[in-house]
Design an enzyme around this catalytic site. Structure first.
Site, PDB file in Angstrom:
ATOM      1  N   CYS A  85       0.860  -1.181   0.000  1.00  0.00           N
ATOM      2  CA  CYS A  85       0.000   0.000   0.000  1.00  0.00           C
ATOM      3  C   CYS A  85       0.893   1.227   0.000  1.00  0.00           C
ATOM      4  O   CYS A  85       2.076   1.146   0.327  1.00  0.00           O
ATOM      5  CB  CYS A  85      -0.926   0.018   1.213  1.00  0.00           C
ATOM      6  SG  CYS A  85      -2.322   1.137   0.976  1.00  0.00           S
ATOM      7  N   LYS A 139     -12.450  -4.695   2.497  1.00  0.00           N
ATOM      8  CA  LYS A 139     -11.879  -3.836   3.531  1.00  0.00           C
ATOM      9  C   LYS A 139     -12.766  -2.612   3.707  1.00  0.00           C
ATOM     10  O   LYS A 139     -12.964  -1.838   2.770  1.00  0.00           O
ATOM     11  CB  LYS A 139     -10.464  -3.417   3.128  1.00  0.00           C
ATOM     12  CG  LYS A 139      -9.793  -2.492   4.120  1.00  0.00           C
ATOM     13  CD  LYS A 139      -8.357  -2.204   3.741  1.00  0.00           C
ATOM     14  CE  LYS A 139      -7.725  -1.222   4.703  1.00  0.00           C
ATOM     15  NZ  LYS A 139      -6.354  -0.894   4.324  1.00  0.00           N
ATOM     16  N   ARG A 174      -2.919   3.712  12.662  1.00  0.00           N
ATOM     17  CA  ARG A 174      -2.399   4.900  11.976  1.00  0.00           C
ATOM     18  C   ARG A 174      -1.312   5.582  12.784  1.00  0.00           C
ATOM     19  O   ARG A 174      -0.442   6.234  12.229  1.00  0.00           O
ATOM     20  CB  ARG A 174      -3.551   5.832  11.613  1.00  0.00           C
ATOM     21  CG  ARG A 174      -4.396   5.158  10.529  1.00  0.00           C
ATOM     22  CD  ARG A 174      -5.587   5.921  10.080  1.00  0.00           C
ATOM     23  NE  ARG A 174      -6.346   5.072   9.146  1.00  0.00           N
ATOM     24  CZ  ARG A 174      -7.506   5.382   8.634  1.00  0.00           C
ATOM     25  NH1 ARG A 174      -8.069   6.538   8.947  1.00  0.00           N
ATOM     26  NH2 ARG A 174      -8.121   4.564   7.803  1.00  0.00           N
ATOM     27  N   ARG A 195     -10.752   7.880   3.921  1.00  0.00           N
ATOM     28  CA  ARG A 195     -10.547   6.844   2.914  1.00  0.00           C
ATOM     29  C   ARG A 195     -11.853   6.317   2.310  1.00  0.00           C
ATOM     30  O   ARG A 195     -11.893   5.259   1.710  1.00  0.00           O
ATOM     31  CB  ARG A 195      -9.772   5.683   3.525  1.00  0.00           C
ATOM     32  CG  ARG A 195      -8.423   6.048   4.143  1.00  0.00           C
ATOM     33  CD  ARG A 195      -7.457   4.879   4.048  1.00  0.00           C
ATOM     34  NE  ARG A 195      -6.362   4.906   5.010  1.00  0.00           N
ATOM     35  CZ  ARG A 195      -5.318   5.732   4.948  1.00  0.00           C
ATOM     36  NH1 ARG A 195      -5.246   6.637   3.986  1.00  0.00           N
ATOM     37  NH2 ARG A 195      -4.352   5.658   5.856  1.00  0.00           N
ATOM     38  N   GLU A 204     -16.843  -7.217  -4.419  1.00  0.00           N
ATOM     39  CA  GLU A 204     -15.404  -6.975  -4.233  1.00  0.00           C
ATOM     40  C   GLU A 204     -14.615  -8.287  -4.266  1.00  0.00           C
ATOM     41  O   GLU A 204     -13.595  -8.397  -4.934  1.00  0.00           O
ATOM     42  CB  GLU A 204     -15.156  -6.270  -2.897  1.00  0.00           C
ATOM     43  CG  GLU A 204     -15.329  -4.767  -2.928  1.00  0.00           C
ATOM     44  CD  GLU A 204     -14.191  -4.059  -3.655  1.00  0.00           C
ATOM     45  OE1 GLU A 204     -13.243  -4.728  -4.109  1.00  0.00           O
ATOM     46  OE2 GLU A 204     -14.265  -2.826  -3.781  1.00  0.00           O
ATOM     47  N   LYS A 232     -11.852  -7.464   6.557  1.00  0.00           N
ATOM     48  CA  LYS A 232     -11.229  -6.587   7.542  1.00  0.00           C
ATOM     49  C   LYS A 232     -12.127  -5.391   7.811  1.00  0.00           C
ATOM     50  O   LYS A 232     -12.627  -4.808   6.859  1.00  0.00           O
ATOM     51  CB  LYS A 232      -9.887  -6.127   6.954  1.00  0.00           C
ATOM     52  CG  LYS A 232      -9.115  -5.162   7.773  1.00  0.00           C
ATOM     53  CD  LYS A 232      -7.896  -4.723   7.016  1.00  0.00           C
ATOM     54  CE  LYS A 232      -7.244  -3.639   7.845  1.00  0.00           C
ATOM     55  NZ  LYS A 232      -6.180  -2.992   7.154  1.00  0.00           N
TER      56      LYS A 232
HETATM   57  C1  PBG Z   1      -3.028   0.475   5.070  1.00  0.00           C
HETATM   58  C2  PBG Z   1      -3.543  -0.441   6.119  1.00  0.00           C
HETATM   59  C3  PBG Z   1      -4.357  -0.124   7.213  1.00  0.00           C
HETATM   60  C4  PBG Z   1      -4.481  -1.291   7.946  1.00  0.00           C
HETATM   61  C5  PBG Z   1      -3.782  -2.289   7.261  1.00  0.00           C
HETATM   62  N1  PBG Z   1      -3.233  -1.744   6.131  1.00  0.00           N
HETATM   63  C6  PBG Z   1      -4.921   1.171   7.656  1.00  0.00           C
HETATM   64  C7  PBG Z   1      -5.870   1.885   6.793  1.00  0.00           C
HETATM   65  O1  PBG Z   1      -6.300   1.397   5.755  1.00  0.00           O
HETATM   66  O2  PBG Z   1      -6.179   3.017   7.138  1.00  0.00           O
HETATM   67  C8  PBG Z   1      -5.210  -1.429   9.253  1.00  0.00           C
HETATM   68  C9  PBG Z   1      -4.636  -2.425  10.186  1.00  0.00           C
HETATM   69  C10 PBG Z   1      -5.049  -2.271  11.606  1.00  0.00           C
HETATM   70  O3  PBG Z   1      -5.844  -1.365  11.977  1.00  0.00           O
HETATM   71  O4  PBG Z   1      -4.582  -3.084  12.407  1.00  0.00           O
HETATM   72  N2  PBG Z   1      -3.809   0.595   3.963  1.00  0.00           N
HETATM   73 ZN    ZN Z   2      -3.033   2.292   2.682  1.00  0.00          ZN
END
Ligand code: PBG
Ligand code: ZN
Length: 326
Positions: A120, A195, A205, A217, A233, A248
């Site tokens: 990411c 997600k 974060r 987001r 999805e 997730k």
């Molecule tokens: C990045 C990502 C996130 C998580 C995993 N990969 C944060 C987000 O999308 O804002 C969350 C993992 C967690 O909260 O343990 N894209």
């Molecule tokens: Zn990300």
């Protein structure tokens, strides 16, 4: 089934019977432990909202990876905190990037441990969004190229599996094609297929220093109100070549886990995310809940809903509890 011919308590009254009729099994093989690798040396900083979880520089990551392997946990998931961030997240695909370095060192020192990398852009972009910004929003198709470069550089460093978490359309197909055309046909993709745009990512974060500097987001992550969209999805990712699907967060989305399990026959992972972890830890530290009991009940719930694999910050504790018996 009518009382008194049938008595539900008969089969529940003795430990040995409970063991015999237990429907859901949790094994150390189901666990994946997320880790945060940062730049520098000798760094080991606890994340204030996630007691027990640290940002660590490479040599400390390798040391903990060794302990994770000794506990019998099959895999870790790596997130990177780079030294520099820019508009296009260029440190995401540098050969000397933190994740690339950590992958090489873990594979050298703990070869039996599978290393999965999170793919990411949000940890690497100055604005904190998961892709390239154009006109105030994330540009989907331009982001695909960056994700492919990132996934490829992880594979070149020796990653055993890649896990795109960006939620751009078409990224699984694009990454599959990039890996295949560069000789990485054997590297599986674990797709964050379903997600949601979730408040439960709050502590992460801080951990990954990846909060968006403007907006949120919601234009790329899913609306928590939607169930049918989860199927759409997941089916896109299946058709694009995903090897493992993921839902997730975990606990607030158990219905979605079950839905995806019933609809698709790929292995299914669930991410027990940072906010879920922090809530349990906070309550336990206050003495309000029995941590071990609540953690194990959570793991069983995720498996009962249909998950094969669980990404969880509790993984080390769970492995120890399984080992001693519970
Ligand atoms: C990045 C990502 C996130 C998580 C995993 N990969 C944060 C987000 O999308 O804002 C969350 C993992 C967690 O909260 O343990 N894209
Ligand atoms: Zn990300």
């Amino acid at each position: 089934m009518f009382f008194p011919t049938y008595r539900a308590r008969r089969i529940r009254g003795r430990d040995v019977f409970r063991r015999m009729v237990r429907e859901t099994v949790l094994s150390v093989d189901d666990l994946i432990y997320p880790m945060f690798v940062t730049y520098g040396r000798g760094v080991r900083t606890e994340i204030s909202s996630m007691p027990g979880i640290h940002q660590q520089s490479v040599e400390n990551i390798v040391a903990e990876a060794g302990q994770v392997h000794e506990l019998g946990i099959p895999a870790v998931l790596l997130f990177g905190i780079p030294e520099t961030k820019d508009a296009v997240g260029s440190s995401a695909f540098q050969e000397t990037g933190v994740v690339q370095e950590a992958v090489r060192e873990i594979k050298k020192n703990v070869p039996g441990l599978a290393v999965i990398t999170d793919v990411c852009m949000c940890e690497y972009t100055a604005h904190g969004h998961c892709g390239l910004i154009r006109g105030g929003d994330v540009d989907n198709d331009a982001t695909l190229e960056l994700l492919c470069k990132e996934a490829l550089s992880h594979a070149r460093a020796g990653a055993d599996m890649v896990a795109p978490s960006d939620m751009m359309d078409g990224r699984v197909g694009a990454i599959r094609e990039a890996l295949d055309s560069n000789g990485f046909t054997a590297i599986p993709i674990m797709s964050y297929a379903v997600k949601y745009a979730s408040g439960y990512y709050g502590p992460f974060r801080e951990a990954a220093d990846s909060a968006p500097r403007f907006g949120d987001r919601r234009s790329y992550q899913m609306d928590p109100a939607n169930r049918l969209e989860a199927i759409r999805e997941a089916s896109m990712d299946v058709e694009e070549g995903a090897d493992i699907l993921m839902v997730k967060p975990g606990l607030p989305y158990l219905d979605i886990v079950r839905e995806v399990r019933n609809e698709f026959n790929l292995p299914l992972a669930v991410y027990n995310v940072s906010g879920e972890y922090s809530m349990v830890k906070a309550a336990a530290l206050n003495g309000w809940i029995d941590e071990e009991r609540v953690v194990m009940e959570t793991m069983i719930a995720l498996k009962r809903a249909g998950a094969d694999l669980i990404l969880t910050y509790h993984a080390r504790d769970v492995a120890e509890i399984l080992r001693k018996g519970w």
